[in-house]
Scaffold this motif. Structure first.
Motif, PDB file in Angstrom:
ATOM      1  N   GLU A 229       3.274  14.563  -3.514  1.00  0.00           N
ATOM      2  CA  GLU A 229       2.377  14.318  -2.380  1.00  0.00           C
ATOM      3  C   GLU A 229       1.352  13.236  -2.694  1.00  0.00           C
ATOM      4  N   PRO A 230       0.659  13.340  -3.834  1.00  0.00           N
ATOM      5  CA  PRO A 230      -0.271  12.243  -4.150  1.00  0.00           C
ATOM      6  C   PRO A 230       0.427  10.895  -4.298  1.00  0.00           C
ATOM      7  N   LYS A 231       1.678  10.913  -4.823  1.00  0.00           N
ATOM      8  CA  LYS A 231       2.404   9.662  -4.932  1.00  0.00           C
ATOM      9  C   LYS A 231       2.622   9.036  -3.563  1.00  0.00           C
ATOM     10  N   ASP A 232       3.032   9.896  -2.608  1.00  0.00           N
ATOM     11  CA  ASP A 232       3.234   9.389  -1.250  1.00  0.00           C
ATOM     12  C   ASP A 232       1.930   8.840  -0.683  1.00  0.00           C
ATOM     13  N   LYS A 233       0.857   9.625  -0.901  1.00  0.00           N
ATOM     14  CA  LYS A 233      -0.450   9.158  -0.418  1.00  0.00           C
ATOM     15  C   LYS A 233      -0.866   7.867  -1.123  1.00  0.00           C
ATOM     16  N   LEU A 234      -0.548   7.831  -2.433  1.00  0.00           N
ATOM     17  CA  LEU A 234      -0.898   6.636  -3.186  1.00  0.00           C
ATOM     18  C   LEU A 234      -0.125   5.425  -2.682  1.00  0.00           C
ATOM     19  N   GLU A 235       1.154   5.639  -2.383  1.00  0.00           N
ATOM     20  CA  GLU A 235       1.938   4.536  -1.846  1.00  0.00           C
ATOM     21  C   GLU A 235       1.399   4.088  -0.502  1.00  0.00           C
ATOM     22  N   GLU A 236       1.023   5.102   0.322  1.00  0.00           N
ATOM     23  CA  GLU A 236       0.430   4.742   1.609  1.00  0.00           C
ATOM     24  C   GLU A 236      -0.882   3.989   1.409  1.00  0.00           C
ATOM     25  N   ARG A 237      -1.636   4.476   0.427  1.00  0.00           N
ATOM     26  CA  ARG A 237      -2.924   3.829   0.149  1.00  0.00           C
ATOM     27  C   ARG A 237      -2.712   2.388  -0.346  1.00  0.00           C
ATOM     28  N   GLU A 238      -1.736   2.217  -1.254  1.00  0.00           N
ATOM     29  CA  GLU A 238      -1.457   0.879  -1.742  1.00  0.00           C
ATOM     30  C   GLU A 238      -0.939  -0.022  -0.627  1.00  0.00           C
ATOM     31  N   ALA A 239      -0.112   0.561   0.243  1.00  0.00           N
ATOM     32  CA  ALA A 239       0.382  -0.227   1.376  1.00  0.00           C
ATOM     33  C   ALA A 239      -0.763  -0.639   2.290  1.00  0.00           C
ATOM     34  N   ALA A 240      -1.695   0.321   2.494  1.00  0.00           N
ATOM     35  CA  ALA A 240      -2.857   0.001   3.330  1.00  0.00           C
ATOM     36  C   ALA A 240      -3.708  -1.082   2.680  1.00  0.00           C
ATOM     37  N   ILE A 241      -3.853  -0.968   1.346  1.00  0.00           N
ATOM     38  CA  ILE A 241      -4.639  -1.979   0.633  1.00  0.00           C
ATOM     39  C   ILE A 241      -3.978  -3.342   0.740  1.00  0.00           C
ATOM     40  N   GLN A 242      -2.659  -3.372   0.550  1.00  0.00           N
ATOM     41  CA  GLN A 242      -1.943  -4.638   0.667  1.00  0.00           C
ATOM     42  C   GLN A 242      -2.056  -5.213   2.069  1.00  0.00           C
ATOM     43  N   LEU A 243      -1.955  -4.316   3.079  1.00  0.00           N
ATOM     44  CA  LEU A 243      -2.095  -4.776   4.455  1.00  0.00           C
ATOM     45  C   LEU A 243      -3.490  -5.351   4.693  1.00  0.00           C
ATOM     46  N   ARG A 244      -4.494  -4.615   4.163  1.00  0.00           N
ATOM     47  CA  ARG A 244      -5.862  -5.107   4.318  1.00  0.00           C
ATOM     48  C   ARG A 244      -6.058  -6.447   3.612  1.00  0.00           C
ATOM     49  N   GLU A 245      -5.455  -6.601   2.426  1.00  0.00           N
ATOM     50  CA  GLU A 245      -5.559  -7.873   1.718  1.00  0.00           C
ATOM     51  C   GLU A 245      -4.911  -8.999   2.499  1.00  0.00           C
ATOM     52  N   ARG A 246      -3.742  -8.704   3.100  1.00  0.00           N
ATOM     53  CA  ARG A 246      -3.080  -9.735   3.901  1.00  0.00           C
ATOM     54  C   ARG A 246      -3.918 -10.102   5.120  1.00  0.00           C
ATOM     55  N   ILE A 247      -4.513  -9.066   5.730  1.00  0.00           N
ATOM     56  CA  ILE A 247      -5.380  -9.336   6.890  1.00  0.00           C
ATOM     57  C   ILE A 247      -6.583 -10.175   6.471  1.00  0.00           C
ATOM     58  N   GLU A 248      -7.165  -9.838   5.296  1.00  0.00           N
ATOM     59  CA  GLU A 248      -8.299 -10.609   4.806  1.00  0.00           C
ATOM     60  C   GLU A 248      -7.900 -12.048   4.505  1.00  0.00           C
ATOM     61  N   GLU A 249      -6.691 -12.232   3.959  1.00  0.00           N
ATOM     62  CA  GLU A 249      -6.218 -13.583   3.705  1.00  0.00           C
ATOM     63  C   GLU A 249      -6.051 -14.355   5.008  1.00  0.00           C
ATOM     64  N   GLN A 250      -5.496 -13.665   6.026  1.00  0.00           N
ATOM     65  CA  GLN A 250      -5.359 -14.311   7.327  1.00  0.00           C
ATOM     66  C   GLN A 250      -6.723 -14.636   7.925  1.00  0.00           C
TER      67      GLN A 250
END
Length: 769
Positions: A229-250
């Motif tokens: 469960e934490p792994k799934d949450k962690l993956e979601e969290r990392e995906a969210a972080i990556q998405l946020r980074e891409r948005i910040e880059e844009q």
């Protein structure tokens, strides 16, 4: 041990006040379980599932390293640990995969150590790895191993449980750590762990079960909900972080593009404003030209009609009508001729513009000066008609000012038309005057070379030059302790090998400045390096008054043009003194915090005074209230060496920062002006006093390149220059001596003639032609 981005897991676990983040702890634990799973899948028991066997990067990436338990240094030194016996045993017992991981980390460790040599030189206190390893061995020993059994896969699971406990249960001291780990051997967990992390506590007890068979396998650990469960949450969290980074880059790219758009739009708007301004000014100039042309053509037509009338009276009556008819037709034809003449004039002007090399060479600077003039409020741009009529410069060949003729043409207009033109074209006169003066002169011509009898004297630096009220005589003074008075026209008209002064007056000290009284023709004031101010009678060659109130060297003196009995002086003692030459004593003092290098009265007032200081500023005082300056001019970056009034409200200042600056006192809304009208650059002045003089809008200054440089107040670049060259006494050839500099300049009244001297005492009379 790595002190930068990479640290040993043991060092990280034992950090005091380490914050506990569930995702971070589970992420680290999951990576270590993956490493153990790789070993177990190959049938290898990892005896070293202990924090000292792992290091963690700044991104919480955990990797396996060899143990340093055999190090003799007592510190977490990876290189020392790689040579111990336990490390050899590990290499013998581990799989090729773990050995590859170990070798990879050994290589990375060497690079990191090289990269962090500077950080190691800070002599951080060593981590007590040797002592910790001894305790760690006991903490991570399973019950069956303590009873004498061999290590097994279940023993690795027990060690994982101890590691999980350390991740979730930080301690503040080594003693507390020892007590906590001793309690853990009996499966007694701290209350804070049970209350805050109940799932982690329960899972930890399962891994620490005293019966090896009751402990889970590595695969069970990897598939448990506690990690999945934490792994799934962690993956979601990392995906969210990556998405946020891409948005910040844009967003960053968008802001960058918007900033470019904004600046380009501002540039486009500015260009559009400039084009509109040019269109408006072109229309104004054409109207101005049309009014002048109509005025001139009206006068010409009137004269022509009078001439034709007189001729008609002499004709026969029978021929009169035909002649009148012919005359009317002829009066129509000049219009066509005028149009052709205008076209010719346009073509001539176009060709003249491109043929004028000086104008085209300085086109950008002239353009900048025009835009600066037009952007300035109309109220601060003063019409120069009066000054032109009073000081219209006439050179030796009789050429007059173009602006003067323009002004005379406008004078024929009706009063109302004059008012409209003056209001709409207030910028034209000053800019046109400056442009005509800038382009009408081509060079500085030597009219005479003042050859003195003491040129071989090494101490011959001329510090100051000054003309008398009529421009008939000029005086020179300097470090040779003499004031020499020369007759200007006699030097120009009589070509002599050696020019002797008509009067020579000796001083007891080196002279720094002289000033001729503008009312009393024979009176000269001087200042010297001992701080003495003297007034001389040049006709008798004697001192009239001597004033000794300054404590240090006096740099500058100046007579008031309005009150010839009033004299001002500025000194290294930080004071400006006002003197009454009739009384022989000071009648006022202005104290400053820095050396005063120059003083100057306005041309039309004795109640104001400007002076420059070593604190890089120019001060303008109303002498009726000398407690505070009326205005302070801020802009120079070094000592202000000279100030001169161009007119009653305009000052030019010189500094050893390689610039002259033009200031408008009428723009002083507050007590400080920090924006000059112009900064004149093109000469070199970083060390010496090189002279400054102003006449009819022309500004003369010296340069440390041994050149005299002439500016016009309307433009920031030099209009003319002349270089002093040294003549070889043997060969007679001119030589360029870089050690020499111009030390003083002075205009001859409002004429186009000036006198200049350099650091060797060479004096020349120059004329603009």
């Amino acid at each position: 041990m790595r002190w930068g981005g990479d640290v040993s897991l043991r060092h990280w676990l034992d950090k005091p006040e380490r914050p506990v983040e569930e995702f971070e702890c589970l992420h680290i634990f999951s990576q270590i379980v993956d490493i153990v799973n790789i070993a177990h899948s190959q049938g290898i028991v990892v005896n070293n599932v202990r924090p000292s066997c792992f290091y963690m990067s700044s991104f919480n990436h955990v990797s396996f390293i060899e143990s340093a338990s055999g190090s003799d240094s007592g510190s977490d030194s990876l290189e020392d640990g790689l040579n111990d016996n336990q490390g050899l045993e590990l290499r013998d017992s581990c799989s090729p995969l773990l050995l590859a991981i170990s070798q990879q980390q050994k290589s990375a460790g060497g690079k990191d150590n090289d990269r962090n040599v500077g950080e190691g030189e800070r002599k951080q206190p060593p981590f007590p790895m040797k002592e910790v390893l001894l305790m760690e061995t006991g903490w991570y020993t399973s019950p069956e191993e303590a009873a004498g059994s061999t290590s097994s896969i279940a023993s690795d699971i027990y060690r994982l449980g101890v590691l999980l406990f350390e991740l979730f249960c930080p301690v503040s001291s080594r003693e507390e750590k020892s007590r906590t780990m001793s309690s853990l051997r009996h499966r007694v967990l701290p209350p804070q762990l049970l209350l805050r992390w109940p799932k982690a506590a329960s899972y930890c007890l399962w891994l620490l079960h005293p019966e090896p068979s009751s402990r889970p396998s590595v695969s069970d650990v990897l598939q448990s909900e506690f990690l999945v469960e934490p792994k799934d949450k962690l993956e979601e969290r990392e995906a969210a972080i990556q998405l946020r980074e891409r948005i910040e880059e844009q967003d960053l790219l968008l802001e960058f593009l918007l900033l470019i758009q904004q600046r380009e739009q501002e540039a486009a708007d500015k260009l559009q404003d400039t084009v509109s301004l040019l269109c408006s000014d072109i229309e104004e100039v054409m109207k101005h030209q049309s009014v002048q042309g109509n005025n001139g053509s009206t006068a010409a037509e009137k004269g022509k009609e009078d001439l034709m009338s007189s001729e008609l009276l002499l004709m026969n009556p029978s021929q009169t009508d035909d002649c009148l008819g012919l005359g009317s037709r002829k009066r129509c034809r000049p219009g066509c001729q005028t149009q052709n003449a205008e076209e010719f004039d346009d073509n001539a002007q176009g060709s003249l513009l491109f043929k004028n090399s000086r104008l085209m060479k300085n086109f950008k600077k002239l353009e900048a000066a025009y835009l600066l003039t037009r952007c300035r409020p109309v109220a601060t741009v003063r019409p120069l008609g009066r000054s032109v009529s009073r000081h219209s410069p006439v050179s030796s060949d009789g050429r007059g000012s173009v602006v003067a003729s323009e002004r005379s043409s406008i004078s024929g207009l009706q009063p109302r038309a004059q008012h409209v033109v003056a209001r709409q074209t207030g910028w034209i006169s000053p800019f046109l005057e400056g442009l005509c003066k800038y382009l009408s002169l081509s060079k500085l011509k030597v009219k005479a070379d003042v050859k003195q009898g003491d040129l071989l004297n090494s101490s011959n630096l001329v510090c100051s030059l000054s003309f008398d009220r009529d421009g008939e005589f000029f005086a020179a003074a300097g470090v040779n302790k003499k004031i020499k008075v020369f007759e200007c026209d006699a030097i120009i008209n009589k070509n002599r090998d050696i020019q002797y002064p008509v009067v020579e007056m000796a001083s007891r000290s080196k002279l720094s400045s002289i000033c001729w009284n503008s009312y009393i023709k024979s009176q000269i004031a001087s200042s010297n390096f001992e701080g003495v101010v003297q007034v001389w009678d040049a006709s008798r060659g004697q001192v009239v008054t001597e004033m000794r109130e300054h404590e240090k060297r006096v740099w500058s003196i100046d007579f008031s043009s309005v009150d010839p009995t009033l004299l001002a002086s500025g000194s290294d003692d930080g004071s400006v003194k006002l003197w009454s030459i009739n009384q022989g004593v000071s009648i006022g003092t202005i104290k400053t915090k820095a050396n005063v290098c120059c003083v100057q009265f306005p041309l039309d007032s004795s109640r104001s005074l400007a002076f420059g200081s070593a604190d890089h500023r120019v001060y303008y005082y109303d002498l009726r209230n000398s407690r505070v300056p009326l205005c302070t001019l801020v802009g120079h970056s070094k000592t202000v060496s000279y100030v001169k009034f161009v007119d009653s409200t305009t000052i030019v200042s010189a500094s050893t920062d390689n610039t002259l600056k033009l200031w408008d006192l009428s723009a002083c809304a507050s007590r400080v002006i920090d924006a000059p009208l112009h900064s004149f650059t093109g000469h070199m002045n970083v060390k010496n006093f090189v002279g400054l003089s102003v006449a009819d809008g022309y500004i003369a200054t010296g340069s440390e390149t041994n050149e005299v440089v002439i500016y016009h107040k309307a433009f920031p670049m030099p209009a003319l220059s002349y270089k002093f060259n040294t003549t070889d006494p043997v060969s007679g050839h001119e030589m360029d001596d870089t050690s020499q500099f111009i030390s003083s300049v002075c205009w001859r009244g409002q004429s186009s003639t000036l006198v200049a001297a350099n650091s060797t005492g060479n004096i020349k009379i120059l004329e603009m032609v």
